[in-house]
Design a protein around this motif. Structure first.
Motif, PDB file in Angstrom:
ATOM      1  N   ASP A  78       0.826  -1.199   0.000  1.00 23.15           N
ATOM      2  CA  ASP A  78       0.000   0.000   0.000  1.00 23.15           C
ATOM      3  C   ASP A  78       0.866   1.256   0.000  1.00 23.15           C
ATOM      4  OD1 ASP A  78       0.869  -0.656   2.541  1.00 23.15           O
ATOM      5  OD2 ASP A  78      -1.100  -0.588   3.468  1.00 23.15           O
ATOM      6  N   LEU A  79       1.956   1.263   0.762  1.00 23.68           N
ATOM      7  CA  LEU A  79       2.848   2.423   0.804  1.00 23.68           C
ATOM      8  C   LEU A  79       3.481   2.678  -0.554  1.00 23.68           C
ATOM      9  CD1 LEU A  79       4.553   1.602   4.207  1.00 23.68           C
ATOM     10  CD2 LEU A  79       2.986   3.509   3.789  1.00 23.68           C
ATOM     11  N   LEU A  80       3.909   1.627  -1.226  1.00 20.61           N
ATOM     12  CA  LEU A  80       4.531   1.792  -2.541  1.00 20.61           C
ATOM     13  C   LEU A  80       3.534   2.311  -3.565  1.00 20.61           C
ATOM     14  CD1 LEU A  80       6.683  -1.459  -2.620  1.00 20.61           C
ATOM     15  CD2 LEU A  80       7.514   0.880  -2.305  1.00 20.61           C
ATOM     16  N   ALA A  81       2.298   1.797  -3.535  1.00 19.43           N
ATOM     17  CA  ALA A  81       1.272   2.273  -4.468  1.00 19.43           C
ATOM     18  C   ALA A  81       0.925   3.729  -4.203  1.00 19.43           C
ATOM     19  CB  ALA A  81       0.027   1.394  -4.361  1.00 19.43           C
ATOM     20  N   LEU A  82       0.822   4.106  -2.938  1.00 21.67           N
ATOM     21  CA  LEU A  82       0.512   5.495  -2.589  1.00 21.67           C
ATOM     22  C   LEU A  82       1.635   6.429  -3.027  1.00 21.67           C
ATOM     23  CD1 LEU A  82      -0.941   4.814   0.959  1.00 21.67           C
ATOM     24  CD2 LEU A  82      -2.218   5.806  -0.962  1.00 21.67           C
ATOM     25  N   HIS A  83       2.872   6.013  -2.790  1.00 23.25           N
ATOM     26  CA  HIS A  83       4.014   6.843  -3.176  1.00 23.25           C
ATOM     27  C   HIS A  83       4.054   7.043  -4.685  1.00 23.25           C
ATOM     28  CE1 HIS A  83       8.024   8.441  -3.505  1.00 23.25           C
ATOM     29  NE2 HIS A  83       8.457   7.369  -4.141  1.00 23.25           N
ATOM     30  N   GLN A  84       3.830   5.980  -5.432  1.00 17.79           N
ATOM     31  CA  GLN A  84       3.845   6.084  -6.894  1.00 17.79           C
ATOM     32  C   GLN A  84       2.755   7.032  -7.377  1.00 17.79           C
ATOM     33  OE1 GLN A  84       3.620   2.319  -8.967  1.00 17.79           O
ATOM     34  NE2 GLN A  84       2.988   3.295 -10.876  1.00 17.79           N
ATOM     35  N   MET A  85       1.561   6.912  -6.789  1.00 17.31           N
ATOM     36  CA  MET A  85       0.454   7.756  -7.230  1.00 17.31           C
ATOM     37  C   MET A  85       0.681   9.212  -6.848  1.00 17.31           C
ATOM     38  SD  MET A  85      -2.234   7.961  -8.982  1.00 17.31           S
ATOM     39  CE  MET A  85      -2.302   6.194  -9.286  1.00 17.31           C
ATOM     40  N   ALA A  86       1.196   9.449  -5.639  1.00 24.55           N
ATOM     41  CA  ALA A  86       1.461  10.826  -5.226  1.00 24.55           C
ATOM     42  C   ALA A  86       2.430  11.499  -6.183  1.00 24.55           C
ATOM     43  CB  ALA A  86       1.996  10.844  -3.799  1.00 24.55           C
ATOM     44  N   ARG A  87       3.487  10.793  -6.555  1.00 21.64           N
ATOM     45  CA  ARG A  87       4.453  11.354  -7.508  1.00 21.64           C
ATOM     46  C   ARG A  87       3.796  11.601  -8.863  1.00 21.64           C
ATOM     47  NH1 ARG A  87       9.949   8.113  -7.818  1.00 21.64           N
ATOM     48  NH2 ARG A  87      10.322   9.840  -9.238  1.00 21.64           N
ATOM     49  N   GLN A  88       2.931  10.682  -9.279  1.00 23.10           N
ATOM     50  CA  GLN A  88       2.299  10.798 -10.585  1.00 23.10           C
ATOM     51  C   GLN A  88       1.414  12.036 -10.673  1.00 23.10           C
ATOM     52  OE1 GLN A  88       0.895   7.065 -12.179  1.00 23.10           O
ATOM     53  NE2 GLN A  88      -0.867   8.040 -13.141  1.00 23.10           N
ATOM     54  N   VAL A  89       0.762  12.401  -9.553  1.00 23.35           N
ATOM     55  CA  VAL A  89      -0.121  13.562  -9.563  1.00 23.35           C
ATOM     56  C   VAL A  89       0.581  14.814  -9.015  1.00 23.35           C
ATOM     57  CG1 VAL A  89      -2.199  12.152  -9.433  1.00 23.35           C
ATOM     58  CG2 VAL A  89      -1.133  12.958  -7.316  1.00 23.35           C
ATOM     59  N   GLY A  90       1.896  14.738  -8.835  1.00 20.70           N
ATOM     60  CA  GLY A  90       2.660  15.911  -8.433  1.00 20.70           C
ATOM     61  C   GLY A  90       2.508  16.321  -6.989  1.00 20.70           C
ATOM     62  N   LYS A  91       2.321  15.325  -6.108  1.00 27.10           N
ATOM     63  CA  LYS A  91       2.157  15.623  -4.692  1.00 27.10           C
ATOM     64  C   LYS A  91       3.161  14.831  -3.867  1.00 27.10           C
ATOM     65  CE  LYS A  91      -2.813  16.383  -5.364  1.00 27.10           C
ATOM     66  NZ  LYS A  91      -4.193  15.895  -5.067  1.00 27.10           N
ATOM     67  N   SER A  92       3.328  15.246  -2.635  1.00 30.34           N
ATOM     68  CA  SER A  92       4.174  14.524  -1.693  1.00 30.34           C
ATOM     69  C   SER A  92       3.383  14.323  -0.411  1.00 30.34           C
ATOM     70  CB  SER A  92       5.459  15.310  -1.407  1.00 30.34           C
ATOM     71  OG  SER A  92       6.263  14.629  -0.473  1.00 30.34           O
ATOM     72  N   TRP A  93       3.255  13.076   0.011  1.00 29.10           N
ATOM     73  CA  TRP A  93       2.507  12.754   1.219  1.00 29.10           C
ATOM     74  C   TRP A  93       3.429  12.186   2.285  1.00 29.10           C
ATOM     75  CZ3 TRP A  93      -1.378   9.536  -2.111  1.00 29.10           C
ATOM     76  CH2 TRP A  93      -2.191  10.412  -2.850  1.00 29.10           C
ATOM     77  N   ARG A  94       3.007  12.291   3.525  1.00 27.19           N
ATOM     78  CA  ARG A  94       3.698  11.667   4.640  1.00 27.19           C
ATOM     79  C   ARG A  94       2.882  10.471   5.116  1.00 27.19           C
ATOM     80  NH1 ARG A  94       5.087  15.950   9.144  1.00 27.19           N
ATOM     81  NH2 ARG A  94       6.308  14.152   9.840  1.00 27.19           N
ATOM     82  N   TYR A  95       3.545   9.510   5.734  1.00 31.17           N
ATOM     83  CA  TYR A  95       2.880   8.265   6.075  1.00 31.17           C
ATOM     84  C   TYR A  95       3.167   7.857   7.520  1.00 31.17           C
ATOM     85  CZ  TYR A  95       2.892   8.163   1.004  1.00 31.17           C
ATOM     86  OH  TYR A  95       2.744   8.501  -0.310  1.00 31.17           O
ATOM     87  N   THR A  96       2.164   7.252   8.133  1.00 27.43           N
ATOM     88  CA  THR A  96       2.338   6.515   9.379  1.00 27.43           C
ATOM     89  C   THR A  96       2.032   5.061   9.069  1.00 27.43           C
ATOM     90  OG1 THR A  96       1.608   8.412  10.708  1.00 27.43           O
ATOM     91  CG2 THR A  96       1.640   6.252  11.776  1.00 27.43           C
TER      92      THR A  96
END
Length: 235
Positions: free
Chosen positions: A65-83
């Motif tokens: 899930d973390l890898l999918a979220l990271h890939q999508m955030a980069r694809q849409v030009g965003k940066s997210w933080r995770y717990t």
């Protein structure tokens, strides 16, 4: 996975350290559309979340899930933080290794159950294929309430799980995974484990439980035989 429960068959008892090493290669053959589940959910959050959002991953497992979220955030030009919350040390170590190699930024790792994780407010949460390990309804309630306490009002939760479906749907799942390449003898083991080792809810029971835990009615975003993914929001 989530809070420790008195149920002896719940949660960590389903995994050995050896099984963890083969988990990434095995799980896509057991859950049809496994990659679509993660990337489809991440795509929804890509539309809903702003840059800088904090996302809670409950039962982070080996990091899919973390890898999918990271890939999508980069694809849409965003940066997210995770717990990332994961109680099994072998899974946590593998997730750390994979996320480091992929360059996933700003992950706060919590090696333990959700009840001991920080209660900082998050903008979203994901919880994939966790709840059916918990035997009691009260344990499932504790999981959902624990997630709700860590979400901002209106924040989305993407939750997927095994569901209590009709018998013909269970047979359809077995035929599906066999057609996708799972050996017949392993498909029979899967049928037996699904009958004995897991504790699914019907979609109606899940919706009622989630509503009592502070969530809006669930909206279906993923569905294959015997598995479903729902989008909810913290009320």
């Amino acid at each position: 996975m989530t809070q420790p429960l008195p149920d002896p068959r719940s949660s960590l008892s389903h995994f050995t350290a050896q099984e963890v090493q083969h988990y990434d290669g095995r799980i896509p053959s057991l859950v049809p559309g496994y990659a679509v589940l993660h990337h489809g959910g991440a795509a929804l959050l890509g539309q809903w979340l702003p840059d800088g959002a904090r996302v809670l991953a409950v039962g982070a497992g080996t990091g899919a899930d973390l890898l999918a979220l990271h890939q999508m955030a980069r694809q849409v030009g965003k940066s997210w933080r995770y717990t990332a919350v994961e109680p099994m040390p072998e899974m946590l170590a593998l997730a750390r290794q994979k996320c480091l190699a992929a360059g996933v930024p700003q992950i706060d790792w919590h090696g333990g159950f959700l009840d001991s994780a920080p209660q900082a407010p998050h903008d979203a949460a994901v919880c994939h294929l966790v709840m059916h390990f918990i035997e009691s309804l009260e344990g499932k309630r504790q999981l959902l309430e624990g997630i709700a306490r860590r979400l901002k009002p209106g924040a989305p939760l993407l939750l997927s799980d095994l569901i209590a479906a009709q018998p013909d749907e269970r047979e359809a799942l077995i035929e599906c995974v066999t057609a996708l390449g799972l050996p017949a003898e392993k498909a029979q083991v899967m049928r037996s484990r699904l009958q004995q080792d897991f504790f699914p809810l019907t979609p109606e029971a899940f919706a009622a439980l989630a509503g009592g835990c502070g969530f809006t009615p669930p909206s279906l975003f993923f569905r294959v035989p015997d598995f479903a993914g729902w989008a909810l929001r913290r009320a």
